[in-house]
Every structure is written in structure tokens, then in C-alpha cells.
Design a protein around this motif. Structure first.
Motif, PDB file in Angstrom:
ATOM      1  N   LYS A 174      -0.478   0.828   5.705  1.00 49.35           N
ATOM      2  CA  LYS A 174      -1.759   1.387   5.261  1.00 49.35           C
ATOM      3  C   LYS A 174      -1.985   0.900   3.832  1.00 49.35           C
ATOM      4  CE  LYS A 174      -3.657   5.899   5.676  1.00 49.35           C
ATOM      5  NZ  LYS A 174      -3.430   7.345   5.496  1.00 49.35           N
ATOM      6  N   LYS A 175      -2.905  -0.020   3.684  1.00 47.27           N
ATOM      7  CA  LYS A 175      -3.209  -0.581   2.374  1.00 47.27           C
ATOM      8  C   LYS A 175      -3.751   0.499   1.448  1.00 47.27           C
ATOM      9  CE  LYS A 175      -2.243  -4.907   3.060  1.00 47.27           C
ATOM     10  NZ  LYS A 175      -1.185  -5.547   2.298  1.00 47.27           N
ATOM     11  N   ASP A 176      -3.248   0.517   0.224  1.00 46.66           N
ATOM     12  CA  ASP A 176      -3.677   1.503  -0.776  1.00 46.66           C
ATOM     13  C   ASP A 176      -3.638   2.923  -0.209  1.00 46.66           C
ATOM     14  OD1 ASP A 176      -4.053  -0.606  -2.481  1.00 46.66           O
ATOM     15  OD2 ASP A 176      -6.232  -0.554  -2.428  1.00 46.66           O
ATOM     16  N   GLY A 177      -2.574   3.237   0.502  1.00 44.04           N
ATOM     17  CA  GLY A 177      -2.463   4.513   1.197  1.00 44.04           C
ATOM     18  C   GLY A 177      -2.148   5.705   0.323  1.00 44.04           C
ATOM     19  N   GLN A 178      -1.699   5.457  -0.897  1.00 50.39           N
ATOM     20  CA  GLN A 178      -1.331   6.574  -1.769  1.00 50.39           C
ATOM     21  C   GLN A 178      -1.661   6.239  -3.218  1.00 50.39           C
ATOM     22  OE1 GLN A 178       2.605   8.862  -1.613  1.00 50.39           O
ATOM     23  NE2 GLN A 178       3.040   7.307  -3.142  1.00 50.39           N
ATOM     24  N   TRP A 179      -2.359   7.150  -3.876  1.00 53.78           N
ATOM     25  CA  TRP A 179      -2.633   7.007  -5.298  1.00 53.78           C
ATOM     26  C   TRP A 179      -1.429   7.524  -6.063  1.00 53.78           C
ATOM     27  CZ3 TRP A 179      -5.467   4.602  -8.662  1.00 53.78           C
ATOM     28  CH2 TRP A 179      -5.524   5.068  -9.974  1.00 53.78           C
ATOM     29  N   LEU A 180      -0.903   6.732  -6.966  1.00 49.77           N
ATOM     30  CA  LEU A 180       0.279   7.114  -7.721  1.00 49.77           C
ATOM     31  C   LEU A 180       0.028   6.857  -9.208  1.00 49.77           C
ATOM     32  CD1 LEU A 180       3.013   8.290  -6.962  1.00 49.77           C
ATOM     33  CD2 LEU A 180       3.928   5.979  -6.915  1.00 49.77           C
ATOM     34  N   TYR A 181      -0.456   7.876  -9.905  1.00 53.85           N
ATOM     35  CA  TYR A 181      -0.693   7.881 -11.347  1.00 53.85           C
ATOM     36  C   TYR A 181      -1.837   6.964 -11.753  1.00 53.85           C
ATOM     37  CZ  TYR A 181       3.736  10.238 -11.069  1.00 53.85           C
ATOM     38  OH  TYR A 181       4.717  11.107 -10.711  1.00 53.85           O
ATOM     39  N   ASP A 182      -1.622   5.651 -11.662  1.00 56.38           N
ATOM     40  CA  ASP A 182      -2.655   4.734 -12.138  1.00 56.38           C
ATOM     41  C   ASP A 182      -2.818   3.511 -11.236  1.00 56.38           C
ATOM     42  OD1 ASP A 182      -0.259   3.552 -12.742  1.00 56.38           O
ATOM     43  OD2 ASP A 182      -0.737   3.106 -14.829  1.00 56.38           O
ATOM     44  N   TYR A 183      -2.335   3.595 -10.021  1.00 58.87           N
ATOM     45  CA  TYR A 183      -2.477   2.491  -9.071  1.00 58.87           C
ATOM     46  C   TYR A 183      -2.311   3.019  -7.646  1.00 58.87           C
ATOM     47  CZ  TYR A 183       2.601   2.620  -8.539  1.00 58.87           C
ATOM     48  OH  TYR A 183       3.878   3.022  -8.281  1.00 58.87           O
ATOM     49  N   TYR A 184      -2.730   2.201  -6.702  1.00 58.23           N
ATOM     50  CA  TYR A 184      -2.541   2.532  -5.295  1.00 58.23           C
ATOM     51  C   TYR A 184      -1.277   1.858  -4.774  1.00 58.23           C
ATOM     52  CZ  TYR A 184      -7.169   4.564  -4.876  1.00 58.23           C
ATOM     53  OH  TYR A 184      -8.265   5.366  -5.009  1.00 58.23           O
ATOM     54  N   GLU A 185      -0.570   2.564  -3.927  1.00 55.94           N
ATOM     55  CA  GLU A 185       0.655   2.076  -3.303  1.00 55.94           C
ATOM     56  C   GLU A 185       0.398   1.938  -1.805  1.00 55.94           C
ATOM     57  OE1 GLU A 185       4.593   0.910  -3.175  1.00 55.94           O
ATOM     58  OE2 GLU A 185       3.874   1.857  -5.006  1.00 55.94           O
ATOM     59  N   ASP A 186       0.822   0.812  -1.230  1.00 52.44           N
ATOM     60  CA  ASP A 186       0.750   0.654   0.218  1.00 52.44           C
ATOM     61  C   ASP A 186       1.813   1.534   0.873  1.00 52.44           C
ATOM     62  OD1 ASP A 186      -1.176  -1.253  -0.278  1.00 52.44           O
ATOM     63  OD2 ASP A 186       0.069  -2.953   0.289  1.00 52.44           O
ATOM     64  N   ILE A 187       1.482   2.079   2.040  1.00 49.91           N
ATOM     65  CA  ILE A 187       2.379   2.964   2.776  1.00 49.91           C
ATOM     66  C   ILE A 187       2.701   2.324   4.127  1.00 49.91           C
ATOM     67  CG2 ILE A 187       2.615   5.243   3.875  1.00 49.91           C
ATOM     68  CD1 ILE A 187       2.584   5.388   0.836  1.00 49.91           C
ATOM     69  N   VAL A 188       3.976   2.292   4.469  1.00 49.60           N
ATOM     70  CA  VAL A 188       4.393   1.774   5.764  1.00 49.60           C
ATOM     71  C   VAL A 188       4.740   2.967   6.668  1.00 49.60           C
ATOM     72  CG1 VAL A 188       6.782   1.416   5.010  1.00 49.60           C
ATOM     73  CG2 VAL A 188       5.928   0.182   6.990  1.00 49.60           C
ATOM     74  N   THR A 189       4.286   2.897   7.919  1.00 44.54           N
ATOM     75  CA  THR A 189       4.526   3.967   8.884  1.00 44.54           C
ATOM     76  C   THR A 189       5.518   3.497   9.942  1.00 44.54           C
ATOM     77  OG1 THR A 189       2.315   4.886   8.581  1.00 44.54           O
ATOM     78  CG2 THR A 189       3.449   5.467  10.619  1.00 44.54           C
ATOM     79  N   TYR A 190       6.495   4.354  10.194  1.00 48.92           N
ATOM     80  CA  TYR A 190       7.488   4.133  11.241  1.00 48.92           C
ATOM     81  C   TYR A 190       7.384   5.277  12.244  1.00 48.92           C
ATOM     82  CZ  TYR A 190       9.766   0.763   8.179  1.00 48.92           C
ATOM     83  OH  TYR A 190      10.036  -0.322   7.395  1.00 48.92           O
ATOM     84  N   SER A 191       7.698   4.993  13.505  1.00 44.45           N
ATOM     85  CA  SER A 191       7.685   6.050  14.512  1.00 44.45           C
ATOM     86  C   SER A 191       8.888   5.920  15.420  1.00 44.45           C
ATOM     87  CB  SER A 191       6.408   6.015  15.337  1.00 44.45           C
ATOM     88  OG  SER A 191       6.388   4.846  16.155  1.00 44.45           O
ATOM     89  N   LEU A 192       9.248   7.054  16.008  1.00 43.22           N
ATOM     90  CA  LEU A 192      10.314   7.119  17.000  1.00 43.22           C
ATOM     91  C   LEU A 192       9.804   8.018  18.124  1.00 43.22           C
ATOM     92  CD1 LEU A 192      13.271   6.246  17.583  1.00 43.22           C
ATOM     93  CD2 LEU A 192      13.958   8.447  16.591  1.00 43.22           C
TER      94      LEU A 192
END
Length: 176
Positions: free
Chosen positions: A155-173
Motif C-alpha cells: 500500500k503506497k503511502d499507507g501510513q503517515w509517520l511524523y513528516d513523511y508517508y511510509e509504504d505498508i506491506v500486507t501479509y496474510s495466512l
């Protein structure tokens, strides 16, 4: 008080108000490490900051809607693990976790997540478990990869962290 024995050295324990000082100390001693990945760390500047949150955690557990619990290693609080909202209709949930920097590399989170998976699939009969990690948090990503989760995507720019966006990777089982 709810506790879940993972092995001879590790327990998962539902945290209550009497644990707020211990919880604050855990976060404060690893603050610089944890704040790289968790936005809420800076909002916890004293033990009293946990007073309104702990009842929410206890209510979620009482309503069979997940939990936020401490991880104890040899009796010491070293991290937390959370079973987020349970979607009972779809039999799905997600797991989150953090560990004190000094306690990493001991297999603690891997063992806790594995025990939780066994419980979620074996006892609660859930079908799907997700773990989401910041794309640059290689230690956190190693957990679902080690336990056989499938990488679903980023998920591109999935999380705002202070002063930038962080990409989030999703895993499933999936429970097969």
C-alpha cells in the motif's frame, strides 16, 4: 487476569491499570527505536497517558473483539502483541506487535505470533490473519515471512509517520 503461556520463558498477559508504569518504562527505554515505526509513541510521555487506553483494551477483550497484551520474557515486560478487531462474519483479524530493541533477535515475537496463529485457527476457527508492516522495517517483515504468510501487496503511502508517508506491506495466512 488473562495470561497465555507461550513457552517456559514467554507469556502474553492482558495489561491492566497496575501495569501502566511498567508499560511506560518499556516504551520510554526504546522510544527512539519504536518511534521509527509507531506514530503513537510520542503521544505517550508519562504512565498516566495509558489510563484512558487500558480500559478500551479490556473492553475489547471482554467483548471478544481482540486484545492488546503485554509480552513477558522471563517475567519482564518486553513488548506488546495485539489482536486487532475481529471480523466475525468473515472470520478474519490482524496481528500487530512491537518489542523492546534490546530483546530483539531472541525469537520472542515469532513464538508469540505462532502461538496466536494456532489459537486463532484451532480454537476460534478464524479463516484469515493479516499482518501489516512498514516496508522498511525488515525485522517486522521477517516475522510473517518466517511463519509462511503470503505477501499480498504494498500500500503506497499507507501510513503517515511524523513528516513523511511510509509504504505498508500486507501479509496474510489462511486457515486451510
Amino acid at each position: 487476569m488473562f495470561t497465555f503461556k507461550v513457552d517456559d520463558n514467554i507469556e502474553i498477559e492482558l495489561l491492566q491499570q497496575q501495569h501502566k508504569e511498567e508499560l511506560f518504562h518499556l516504551i520510554d527505554k526504546s522510544r527512539e527505536h519504536l518511534r521509527k515505526w509507531l506514530l503513537w509513541v510520542d503521544k505517550r510521555q508519562s504512565a498516566t497517558d495509558f489510563e484512558p487506553i487500558i480500559p478500551i483494551w479490556l473492553t475489547n477483550y471482554a467483548n471478544n473483539n481482540g486484545f492488546d497484551a503485554g509480552i513477558r520474557f522471563n517475567g519482564e515486560l518486553v513488548g506488546m502483541i495485539a489482536l486487532h478487531y475481529i471480523d466475525w462474519k468473515n472470520k478474519a483479524t490482524s496481528i500487530g506487535y512491537f518489542l523492546a530493541e534490546e530483546d530483539q533477535g531472541k525469537g520472542i515475537i515469532t513464538k508469540c505470533v505462532k502461538a496466536l496463529i494456532d489459537y486463532l485457527f484451532g480454537v476460534l476457527d478464524l479463516h484469515r490473519i493479516e499482518i501489516q508492516c512498514a516496508i522498511n522495517n525488515s525485522k517486522s517483515i521477517a516475522i510473517p515471512e518466517r511463519l509462511g504468510f503470503s505477501k499480498e501487496g504494498i500500500k503506497k503511502d499507507g501510513q503517515w509517520l511524523y513528516d513523511y508517508y511510509e509504504d505498508i506491506v500486507t501479509y496474510s495466512l489462511l486457515n486451510k
